[in-house]
Scaffold this motif. Structure first.
Motif: not given
Length: 166
Positions: A38, A61-62, A65, A79-83
């Motif tokens: 994450h 996505e890193t 964002k 809004q910058s969260e991702g995995s």
């Protein structure tokens, strides 16, 4: 994202109260659990070598964002969260902009594509050797460009973090 926001508030306080500056930095926060990574924040495009396919995936996505760290205490980075998932043998490569922005004698930048190709071509190496190989290739690329222009130094720092899932 909560960790990113805490770091941001601390940097804003340091900027305002201690050094009276508007300096900023970029960064990502990564947390891995059972092969799922994450992340939150904004820095450069992370590169993920997938051992099962032999390909490198750009984790776009890193980047871009959320706001940079230290500029405003009002930043909310959800809004910058991702995995993404990492399987056994996969390699995550993180780097500073000095790596991809190194210039040769004609002003061309090293670039994300070349870095990804080098990661793919040398993924079988132990991580310490992989990093050394990447650094050597960047210096060779910039030898008659940035290295000549800056008396044997790079124009910006070149730093890598490289992780392989066991």
């Amino acid at each position: 994202s909560q960790m990113y926001d805490i770091i941001n508030r601390i940097l804003c306080t340091i900027n305002r109260d201690r050094i009276g500056s508007d300096k900023f930095m970029t960064g990502n926060v990564f947390v891995e659990k059972n092969g799922v990574v994450h992340h939150a924040g904004t820095h450069e495009i992370a590169l993920l070598f997938k051992k099962d396919t032999g390909n490198v995936v750009e984790i776009r996505e890193t980047t871009d964002k959320t706001a940079f760290l230290g500029l405003s205490e009002l930043v909310v980075s959800t809004q910058s969260e991702g995995s993404f998932s990492m399987n056994e043998g996969d390699i995550l490569l993180l780097y500073t902009d000095g790596a991809i922005e190194a210039k040769n004698d004609t002003g061309d930048q090293y670039g994300v594509e070349r870095l990804a190709r080098e990661l793919k071509d040398h993924a079988e190496l132990p991580l310490s050797q992989l990093i050394q190989t990447l650094e050597t290739d960047i210096r060779r690329f910039a030898k008659n460009g940035d290295m000549r222009r800056y008396d044997g130094n790079m124009a910006d720092d070149v730093t890598f973090v490289c992780l392989r899932r066991q």
